[in-house]
Design a protein around this motif. Sequence first.
Motif, PDB file in Angstrom:
ATOM      1  N   MET A  25       0.849  -1.197   0.000  1.00 24.33           N
ATOM      2  CA  MET A  25       0.000   0.000   0.000  1.00 24.33           C
ATOM      3  C   MET A  25       0.882   1.244   0.000  1.00 24.33           C
ATOM      4  SD  MET A  25      -3.010   0.959   2.734  1.00 24.33           S
ATOM      5  CE  MET A  25      -4.078  -0.405   2.314  1.00 24.33           C
ATOM      6  N   ASN A  26       0.556   2.221  -0.826  1.00 24.69           N
ATOM      7  CA  ASN A  26       1.292   3.482  -0.831  1.00 24.69           C
ATOM      8  C   ASN A  26       0.678   4.443   0.178  1.00 24.69           C
ATOM      9  OD1 ASN A  26       3.095   2.841  -2.922  1.00 24.69           O
ATOM     10  ND2 ASN A  26       1.488   3.247  -4.423  1.00 24.69           N
ATOM     11  N   TRP A  27       1.534   5.168   0.870  1.00 25.41           N
ATOM     12  CA  TRP A  27       1.061   6.121   1.872  1.00 25.41           C
ATOM     13  C   TRP A  27       1.540   7.518   1.508  1.00 25.41           C
ATOM     14  CZ3 TRP A  27      -2.256   4.557   5.560  1.00 25.41           C
ATOM     15  CH2 TRP A  27      -2.322   3.187   5.849  1.00 25.41           C
ATOM     16  N   THR A  28       0.680   8.498   1.756  1.00 25.93           N
ATOM     17  CA  THR A  28       1.043   9.893   1.545  1.00 25.93           C
ATOM     18  C   THR A  28       0.893  10.627   2.866  1.00 25.93           C
ATOM     19  OG1 THR A  28       0.240   9.815  -0.727  1.00 25.93           O
ATOM     20  CG2 THR A  28       0.470  11.997   0.265  1.00 25.93           C
ATOM     21  N   GLN A  29       1.954  11.316   3.279  1.00 29.03           N
ATOM     22  CA  GLN A  29       1.879  12.063   4.530  1.00 29.03           C
ATOM     23  C   GLN A  29       1.119  13.365   4.287  1.00 29.03           C
ATOM     24  OE1 GLN A  29       5.618  12.905   6.419  1.00 29.03           O
ATOM     25  NE2 GLN A  29       4.618  13.640   8.288  1.00 29.03           N
ATOM     26  N   VAL A  30       0.136  13.654   5.139  1.00 27.54           N
ATOM     27  CA  VAL A  30      -0.651  14.869   4.929  1.00 27.54           C
ATOM     28  C   VAL A  30      -0.368  15.969   5.945  1.00 27.54           C
ATOM     29  CG1 VAL A  30      -2.574  13.989   3.579  1.00 27.54           C
ATOM     30  CG2 VAL A  30      -2.613  13.716   6.041  1.00 27.54           C
ATOM     31  N   CYS A  31      -0.027  15.613   7.154  1.00 27.74           N
ATOM     32  CA  CYS A  31       0.253  16.646   8.161  1.00 27.74           C
ATOM     33  C   CYS A  31       0.847  15.992   9.393  1.00 27.74           C
ATOM     34  CB  CYS A  31      -1.021  17.416   8.531  1.00 27.74           C
ATOM     35  SG  CYS A  31      -2.298  16.399   9.302  1.00 27.74           S
ATOM     36  N   GLU A  32       1.154  16.822  10.375  1.00 21.64           N
ATOM     37  CA  GLU A  32       1.581  16.302  11.669  1.00 21.64           C
ATOM     38  C   GLU A  32       0.341  16.066  12.513  1.00 21.64           C
ATOM     39  OE1 GLU A  32       4.552  18.891  13.240  1.00 21.64           O
ATOM     40  OE2 GLU A  32       5.950  18.244  11.667  1.00 21.64           O
ATOM     41  N   LYS A  33       0.433  15.153  13.446  1.00 19.46           N
ATOM     42  CA  LYS A  33      -0.745  14.799  14.230  1.00 19.46           C
ATOM     43  C   LYS A  33      -1.272  15.993  15.030  1.00 19.46           C
ATOM     44  CE  LYS A  33      -2.894  11.039  16.551  1.00 19.46           C
ATOM     45  NZ  LYS A  33      -2.809   9.956  17.515  1.00 19.46           N
ATOM     46  N   GLU A  34      -0.360  16.878  15.428  1.00 24.65           N
ATOM     47  CA  GLU A  34      -0.776  18.055  16.209  1.00 24.65           C
ATOM     48  C   GLU A  34      -1.654  18.995  15.383  1.00 24.65           C
ATOM     49  OE1 GLU A  34       2.522  16.981  15.976  1.00 24.65           O
ATOM     50  OE2 GLU A  34       2.138  15.846  17.810  1.00 24.65           O
ATOM     51  N   ALA A  35      -1.630  18.834  14.056  1.00 21.44           N
ATOM     52  CA  ALA A  35      -2.432  19.718  13.199  1.00 21.44           C
ATOM     53  C   ALA A  35      -3.904  19.330  13.201  1.00 21.44           C
ATOM     54  CB  ALA A  35      -1.886  19.679  11.770  1.00 21.44           C
ATOM     55  N   LEU A  36      -4.247  18.180  13.799  1.00 20.06           N
ATOM     56  CA  LEU A  36      -5.643  17.731  13.805  1.00 20.06           C
ATOM     57  C   LEU A  36      -6.283  17.999  15.160  1.00 20.06           C
ATOM     58  CD1 LEU A  36      -5.362  14.251  12.055  1.00 20.06           C
ATOM     59  CD2 LEU A  36      -5.959  16.446  11.027  1.00 20.06           C
ATOM     60  N   PRO A  37      -7.203  18.921  15.233  1.00 20.35           N
ATOM     61  CA  PRO A  37      -7.881  19.153  16.508  1.00 20.35           C
ATOM     62  C   PRO A  37      -8.752  17.949  16.858  1.00 20.35           C
ATOM     63  CG  PRO A  37      -8.892  20.437  14.753  1.00 20.35           C
ATOM     64  CD  PRO A  37      -7.683  19.782  14.157  1.00 20.35           C
ATOM     65  N   GLU A  38      -8.814  17.636  18.135  1.00 22.94           N
ATOM     66  CA  GLU A  38      -9.587  16.463  18.541  1.00 22.94           C
ATOM     67  C   GLU A  38     -11.085  16.776  18.500  1.00 22.94           C
ATOM     68  OE1 GLU A  38      -7.689  14.358  21.772  1.00 22.94           O
ATOM     69  OE2 GLU A  38      -9.641  13.579  22.395  1.00 22.94           O
ATOM     70  N   GLY A  39     -11.834  15.873  17.904  1.00 22.44           N
ATOM     71  CA  GLY A  39     -13.295  15.997  17.888  1.00 22.44           C
ATOM     72  C   GLY A  39     -13.847  16.751  16.700  1.00 22.44           C
ATOM     73  N   ALA A  40     -12.982  17.247  15.822  1.00 22.69           N
ATOM     74  CA  ALA A  40     -13.474  18.006  14.673  1.00 22.69           C
ATOM     75  C   ALA A  40     -12.867  17.453  13.389  1.00 22.69           C
ATOM     76  CB  ALA A  40     -13.107  19.480  14.825  1.00 22.69           C
TER      77      ALA A  40
END
Length: 109
Positions: free
Chosen positions: A1-16
């Motif tokens: 499977m090919n993977w593409t990195q989209v961001c750092e985990k800190e860039a994702l707010p929890e619950g949204a």
Amino acid sequence: MNWTQVCEKEALPEGAGVAAWLGSRPVAIFNLGHRGLYALDNRCPATGVSLLARGQVCELAGELYVCSPLYKQHFHLTTGECLEDTELNAIPIVVKADAAGVWLAGEGA
Ligand code: FES
């Protein structure tokens, strides 16, 4: 499977939801903390508008859904199945996170 990195985990707010791009494909990513990380094609199957990332995440009968902001259909966060209309399934995208960041399965182009 090919993977593409989209961001750092800190860039994702929890619950949204957060909108991202996998190449030219709009993706909605949902970080639900200890309940997991989910991704669907951001396009609402009913309208073609890229807005599922702006939907309200909710739990119905123990299952996690995102409620489309426009017509309020509920799409299952894992399968993409629409609760109200079986012909309107959203496309699920495999997502994972590690120390390096958040990854989507598929090619970024
Ligand atoms: S947002 Fe919770 S039921 Fe639709």
